[in-house]
Scaffold this motif. Sequence first.
Motif, PDB file in Angstrom:
ATOM      1  N   CYS A   1       0.839  -1.198   0.000  1.00  0.00           N
ATOM      2  CA  CYS A   1       0.000   0.000   0.000  1.00  0.00           C
ATOM      3  C   CYS A   1       0.874   1.248   0.000  1.00  0.00           C
ATOM      4  O   CYS A   1       2.057   1.207   0.368  1.00  0.00           O
ATOM      5  CB  CYS A   1      -0.914   0.011   1.230  1.00  0.00           C
ATOM      6  SG  CYS A   1      -2.181  -1.289   1.208  1.00  0.00           S
ATOM      7  N   LEU A   2       0.296   2.360  -0.389  1.00  0.00           N
ATOM      8  CA  LEU A   2       1.006   3.635  -0.353  1.00  0.00           C
ATOM      9  C   LEU A   2       1.297   4.025   1.090  1.00  0.00           C
ATOM     10  O   LEU A   2       0.628   3.548   2.024  1.00  0.00           O
ATOM     11  CB  LEU A   2       0.157   4.720  -1.030  1.00  0.00           C
ATOM     12  CG  LEU A   2      -0.107   4.537  -2.533  1.00  0.00           C
ATOM     13  CD1 LEU A   2      -1.049   5.623  -3.029  1.00  0.00           C
ATOM     14  CD2 LEU A   2       1.204   4.573  -3.302  1.00  0.00           C
ATOM     15  N   PRO A   3       2.317   4.889   1.321  1.00  0.00           N
ATOM     16  CA  PRO A   3       2.598   5.341   2.688  1.00  0.00           C
ATOM     17  C   PRO A   3       1.358   5.949   3.335  1.00  0.00           C
ATOM     18  O   PRO A   3       0.648   6.744   2.718  1.00  0.00           O
ATOM     19  CB  PRO A   3       3.713   6.385   2.492  1.00  0.00           C
ATOM     20  CG  PRO A   3       4.379   5.981   1.210  1.00  0.00           C
ATOM     21  CD  PRO A   3       3.282   5.427   0.347  1.00  0.00           C
ATOM     22  N   GLY A   4       1.140   5.553   4.582  1.00  0.00           N
ATOM     23  CA  GLY A   4      -0.025   6.040   5.307  1.00  0.00           C
ATOM     24  C   GLY A   4      -1.234   5.129   5.213  1.00  0.00           C
ATOM     25  O   GLY A   4      -2.284   5.437   5.777  1.00  0.00           O
ATOM     26  N   TYR A   5      -1.095   4.008   4.487  1.00  0.00           N
ATOM     27  CA  TYR A   5      -2.188   3.048   4.351  1.00  0.00           C
ATOM     28  C   TYR A   5      -1.681   1.661   4.715  1.00  0.00           C
ATOM     29  O   TYR A   5      -0.497   1.351   4.550  1.00  0.00           O
ATOM     30  CB  TYR A   5      -2.740   3.043   2.923  1.00  0.00           C
ATOM     31  CG  TYR A   5      -3.412   4.338   2.533  1.00  0.00           C
ATOM     32  CD1 TYR A   5      -4.783   4.511   2.720  1.00  0.00           C
ATOM     33  CD2 TYR A   5      -2.663   5.392   2.012  1.00  0.00           C
ATOM     34  CE1 TYR A   5      -5.389   5.707   2.368  1.00  0.00           C
ATOM     35  CE2 TYR A   5      -3.261   6.589   1.676  1.00  0.00           C
ATOM     36  CZ  TYR A   5      -4.638   6.743   1.856  1.00  0.00           C
ATOM     37  OH  TYR A   5      -5.243   7.926   1.526  1.00  0.00           O
ATOM     38  N   GLN A   6      -2.577   0.848   5.226  1.00  0.00           N
ATOM     39  CA  GLN A   6      -2.213  -0.514   5.589  1.00  0.00           C
ATOM     40  C   GLN A   6      -3.099  -1.499   4.833  1.00  0.00           C
ATOM     41  O   GLN A   6      -4.226  -1.185   4.459  1.00  0.00           O
ATOM     42  CB  GLN A   6      -2.336  -0.740   7.097  1.00  0.00           C
ATOM     43  CG  GLN A   6      -3.735  -0.560   7.653  1.00  0.00           C
ATOM     44  CD  GLN A   6      -3.775  -0.821   9.153  1.00  0.00           C
ATOM     45  OE1 GLN A   6      -2.807  -1.297   9.723  1.00  0.00           O
ATOM     46  NE2 GLN A   6      -4.891  -0.511   9.783  1.00  0.00           N
ATOM     47  N   LEU A   7      -2.578  -2.672   4.624  1.00  0.00           N
ATOM     48  CA  LEU A   7      -3.240  -3.701   3.818  1.00  0.00           C
ATOM     49  C   LEU A   7      -4.180  -4.523   4.688  1.00  0.00           C
ATOM     50  O   LEU A   7      -3.797  -4.976   5.771  1.00  0.00           O
ATOM     51  CB  LEU A   7      -2.189  -4.596   3.167  1.00  0.00           C
ATOM     52  CG  LEU A   7      -2.646  -5.469   2.004  1.00  0.00           C
ATOM     53  CD1 LEU A   7      -2.984  -4.616   0.803  1.00  0.00           C
ATOM     54  CD2 LEU A   7      -1.554  -6.477   1.658  1.00  0.00           C
ATOM     55  N   GLU A   8      -5.372  -4.714   4.218  1.00  0.00           N
ATOM     56  CA  GLU A   8      -6.331  -5.606   4.880  1.00  0.00           C
ATOM     57  C   GLU A   8      -6.665  -6.729   3.904  1.00  0.00           C
ATOM     58  O   GLU A   8      -7.124  -6.479   2.780  1.00  0.00           O
ATOM     59  CB  GLU A   8      -7.600  -4.855   5.277  1.00  0.00           C
ATOM     60  CG  GLU A   8      -7.440  -3.989   6.510  1.00  0.00           C
ATOM     61  CD  GLU A   8      -8.774  -3.471   7.024  1.00  0.00           C
ATOM     62  OE1 GLU A   8      -9.809  -3.735   6.364  1.00  0.00           O
ATOM     63  OE2 GLU A   8      -8.784  -2.788   8.072  1.00  0.00           O
TER      64      GLU A   8
END
Length: 466
Positions: free
Chosen positions: A149-156
């Motif tokens: 994911c892009l910086p600042g986002y997390q993968l679910e």
Amino acid sequence: PSMVQEAAPVLLIVLTRLVSSTWHEGSGYYMAESHTNEVYVEETPPEPALDYRRVPQWCATLNIYRGEATCYSPWGASYRSSLGTRCELSCTRGYRLVGPSTVQCLPSRRWSGMAYCRQIRCHVLPAVLRGSYVCSAGVQMDSRCDYTCLPGYQLEGDRSRICMEDGRWSGSEPVCVADLEPPKIRCPDSRERIAEPGKLTATVYWDPPRVKDSADGIIKRVMLRGPEPGSEFPEGEHVIRYTAYDQAYNRASCKFSVRVQVRRCPILKPPQNGYLSCTSDGNNYGATCEYLCDGGYERQGTSLRVCQSTQQWTGSQPLCAPMQINTDVNSAASLLDQFHEKRRLLIISAPDPSNRYYKMQISMLQQAACGLDLRHVTTVELVGQPPHEVGRIREHQLSLSIIEELRQFLHLTRSHFNAVLLDKVGTDRERYISPVNPDELFVFIDTYLLSEREAARRAQSGDPCE
């Protein structure tokens, strides 16, 4: 000629019968003479007798790209393409068989069917909003696609998907959501160290903290508040803090303590009429203390004591006893050796006890007795003319021979008042032909004759005579 004529009618009859017969194509039957109704069955021509041992390759050899054919012949293993051979077809990993899985060599010299191997492929994965993926082998079988994911986002969801043998991707499509969870950080355990011998510090090492981000596993930076690992820590407790930041600038902190203990022995007391000179902090493990006596006093007992790891001192405390002056010696050198590195000598010579300068000098020195003793000065008096000449050190009387040797050695005349100041190693440092003021004498000693140890002790204890 007659024989030819007889045979001609017979041959003509035979040809006529052959021409007049009727053949029905494809029926297997033919009609007899036109004047009869008899039907004759056509004999089926016999099949050619084949020798399969002489014709081992009846059908074409099977070659399957990205696959193989496993064949079984009724005539043996060496007849892979003979009539009746049965072959099982299969593909290598990553390919799927299209067509029959088993074929047989037919009498028509053809195989009963044909198949080929087609590469197994999965569909192209859709793009991920606020993220991306990278595949190891595109859309081929066993290709692995890892999502980020892009910086600042997390993968679910699934972090990776694999192209399976059935042409479908494993797992399900993940999504990238905003990262609001701080990273996880764990500091090393608190620790305690003992200061090194002779020092008040300890060198302390530790491993960096373990940091993990729950979103993308990426830690942007880790900050340390406090000394670096491998630093020298003084006595006491010290708090070390770490703070970790992830790509979304979420932060987490942890701390641990470093405690440095200095093993100490009981504080030593200086001896009466003496003092201590100690290394390091004076009573820490490894410190050494030397017992020193004031001028005019001599040490009796051990000179050095060391603080041990058991927090006990070696040896026992010595005493500082008054210096014993022995005037019953054979030479002036033996007399002076008793003062070597212990006392300074102010030797006064006068022609007689009624000398004005002599009386003035003795009077001033008596009033400055404390300052003289503080500066380790002993007065030696040589007064009068032989045979009534008197020499004394305090209450100790000197023999005439010693008096004479001192006068000659120090070049002291009997004709008038004169004095000489010797340092602790017996060197002539200053001479006077008139009474010296004690303050002037003290300034000279304090400026030029004090050792570093004496100066440090004077600075520490001050002037008790003021």
